[in-house]
Design an enzyme around this catalytic site. Structure first.
Site, PDB file in Angstrom:
ATOM      1  N   HIS A  12       0.858  -1.181   0.000  1.00 61.73           N
ATOM      2  CA  HIS A  12       0.000   0.000   0.000  1.00 61.73           C
ATOM      3  C   HIS A  12       0.901   1.240   0.000  1.00 61.73           C
ATOM      4  CE1 HIS A  12       0.524   0.785   4.381  1.00 61.73           C
ATOM      5  NE2 HIS A  12       0.701  -0.521   4.405  1.00 61.73           N
ATOM      6  N   ALA A  13       0.365   2.399   0.230  1.00 55.59           N
ATOM      7  CA  ALA A  13       1.108   3.651   0.054  1.00 55.59           C
ATOM      8  C   ALA A  13       2.387   3.739   0.889  1.00 55.59           C
ATOM      9  CB  ALA A  13       0.199   4.840   0.363  1.00 55.59           C
TER      10      ALA A  13
END
Length: 87
Positions: A12-13
């Protein structure tokens, strides 16, 4: 080299940004490939997020350039640590 995604939330980010920042330190192109064959250059956070890779999935890592061995080793260590998210 193939590694397993160990952190609970997958790519994810936050881990994408950590990976991006890590590869900037090396004179090498780092490419990741997921189980579906989708590839992403590690110098693109957006591309890394497009890998859509969850915990337990396999990622193939390839590095090319003068620092390829150092870059590959560092990226593998980051994956093996679970991006330090689950400690």
């Amino acid at each position: 080299k193939t590694v397993e995604i160990k952190n609970k939330l997958g790519m994810h980010a936050r881990p994408a940004m950590r990976l991006f920042e890590l590869v900037q330190k090396f004179n090498a192109e780092v490419i990741l490939r997921n189980e579906s064959g989708t590839t992403a250059e590690a110098n693109s956070v957006i591309a890394l997020l497009m890998l859509n890779s969850a915990q337990g999935r396999q990622i193939e890592i390839e590095a090319n350039g003068p620092d390829e061995i150092l870059a590959l080793r560092a990226v593998i260590e980051l994956f093996d640590s679970g991006f330090d998210e689950d400690q």
